[in-house]
Design an enzyme around this catalytic site. Structure first.
Site, PDB file in Angstrom:
ATOM      1  N   ASP A  57      17.076   6.383 -41.727  1.00 12.62           N
ATOM      2  CA  ASP A  57      17.256   6.754 -43.120  1.00 12.62           C
ATOM      3  C   ASP A  57      17.900   5.537 -43.776  1.00 12.62           C
ATOM      4  OD1 ASP A  57      17.700   8.424 -45.452  1.00 12.62           O
ATOM      5  OD2 ASP A  57      19.797   8.484 -44.826  1.00 12.62           O
ATOM      6  N   ARG A  58      17.758   5.378 -45.078  1.00 11.25           N
ATOM      7  CA  ARG A  58      18.363   4.209 -45.722  1.00 11.25           C
ATOM      8  C   ARG A  58      19.704   4.550 -46.372  1.00 11.25           C
ATOM      9  NH1 ARG A  58      15.965   1.564 -50.997  1.00 11.25           N
ATOM     10  NH2 ARG A  58      17.514   2.996 -51.811  1.00 11.25           N
ATOM     11  N   ASP A  59      19.669   5.339 -47.447  1.00 14.77           N
ATOM     12  CA  ASP A  59      20.880   5.614 -48.229  1.00 14.77           C
ATOM     13  C   ASP A  59      21.864   6.475 -47.439  1.00 14.77           C
ATOM     14  OD1 ASP A  59      19.727   4.214 -50.366  1.00 14.77           O
ATOM     15  OD2 ASP A  59      18.737   6.014 -51.111  1.00 14.77           O
ATOM     16  N   TYR A  89      20.684   7.833 -56.281  1.00 17.96           N
ATOM     17  CA  TYR A  89      19.489   7.298 -56.946  1.00 17.96           C
ATOM     18  C   TYR A  89      19.602   5.790 -57.183  1.00 17.96           C
ATOM     19  CZ  TYR A  89      18.331  12.199 -57.612  1.00 17.96           C
ATOM     20  OH  TYR A  89      18.056  13.517 -57.410  1.00 17.96           O
ATOM     21  N   ASN A  93      13.553   9.269 -48.178  1.00 14.97           N
ATOM     22  CA  ASN A  93      13.154  10.102 -49.314  1.00 14.97           C
ATOM     23  C   ASN A  93      13.637   9.391 -50.570  1.00 14.97           C
ATOM     24  OD1 ASN A  93      12.178  12.094 -47.615  1.00 14.97           O
ATOM     25  ND2 ASN A  93      13.881  13.498 -47.948  1.00 14.97           N
ATOM     26  N   HIS A 142       7.906  11.923 -53.556  1.00 14.25           N
ATOM     27  CA  HIS A 142       7.571  13.268 -54.038  1.00 14.25           C
ATOM     28  C   HIS A 142       8.775  14.212 -54.094  1.00 14.25           C
ATOM     29  CE1 HIS A 142       3.986  11.695 -51.754  1.00 14.25           C
ATOM     30  NE2 HIS A 142       3.582  11.697 -53.004  1.00 14.25           N
ATOM     31  N   CYS A 171       5.359  14.184 -46.191  1.00 16.46           N
ATOM     32  CA  CYS A 171       6.202  13.025 -45.869  1.00 16.46           C
ATOM     33  C   CYS A 171       7.682  13.224 -46.218  1.00 16.46           C
ATOM     34  CB  CYS A 171       5.660  11.755 -46.530  1.00 16.46           C
ATOM     35  SG  CYS A 171       5.381  11.814 -48.303  1.00 16.46           S
ATOM     36  N   ASP A 214      21.997  10.538 -41.997  1.00 21.27           N
ATOM     37  CA  ASP A 214      23.299  11.128 -42.317  1.00 21.27           C
ATOM     38  C   ASP A 214      23.204  12.594 -42.740  1.00 21.27           C
ATOM     39  OD1 ASP A 214      22.025  10.383 -44.765  1.00 21.27           O
ATOM     40  OD2 ASP A 214      23.957  10.327 -45.796  1.00 21.27           O
TER      41      ASP A 214
END
Length: 183
Positions: free
Chosen positions: A9-11, A20, A52, A92, A107, A134
């Site tokens: 995951d990134r954030d 955001y 996401n 999405h 996805c 996370d």
């Protein structure tokens, strides 16, 4: 022989989650993330980001904005000797999406679409791979794709659901990398 991967995951996992986020000037690595990613890379794992990005679907920023930020992150990591194979993203949102982005897709995590795509594209052995995130939706995406889920405490608050799930929890990517080195 198939490859092994760390899906990320990134954030809140790689970078500090700033709600955001899409501006380069707001990007900040979680403490120890670069070191941990380098350790995974040196252990022979392919590093694949699966994120996401409902902010695109809501109209807060564009796919191009996200691409610029991801390219910046990848460039910074390359300077540390770390290659990100690919950044998959889901723009999405079934409920809050606008126009073409308002849809129930395969996805958006916890659905495994991005991981399945990465497994196919990079010839990944899911049984030798991990999904680090996370949130419970990150872990569930990993489980749904057949990879071992790992939760890190660098983003969202650890919920009771996560604590009771039996999923391994680490303070950060770096702490999990140290543990994986010992296996």
């Amino acid at each position: 022989m198939k490859n092994k991967a760390i899906f990320l995951d990134r954030d809140g996992t790689i970078n500090i989650d700033k709600h955001y986020m899409y501006k380069i000037e707001d990007f900040e690595f979680v403490e120890g993330a670069e070191k941990g990613l380098k350790m995974f890379y040196d252990m022979g794992y392919k590093l694949i980001v699966v994120t996401n990005q409902g902010g695109i679907g809501r109209g807060y920023y564009t796919e191009e904005d996200l691409e610029k930020l991801n390219n910046y992150m990848e460039k910074r990591l390359l300077e540390s000797g770390v290659k990100i194979e690919k950044c998959y993203f889901c723009p999405h949102h079934a409920e809050h999406g606008i126009g073409k982005y308002k849809k129930d897709c395969s996805c958006r995590k916890p659905k495994p679409g991005m991981l399945i795509e990465g497994i196919k594209e990079f010839d990944i052995d899911p049984e030798k791979s991990y999904m680090i995130g996370d949130k419970m939706s990150d872990a569930e995406a990993g489980i749904n794709a057949g990879v071992k889920p790992i939760i890190v405490k660098t983003g969202k608050e650890i919920t009771e659901e996560i604590e009771k799930s039996g999923i391994e929890i680490y303070s950060s990517i770096y702490e999990f990398a140290l543990s994986l080195q010992k296996k």
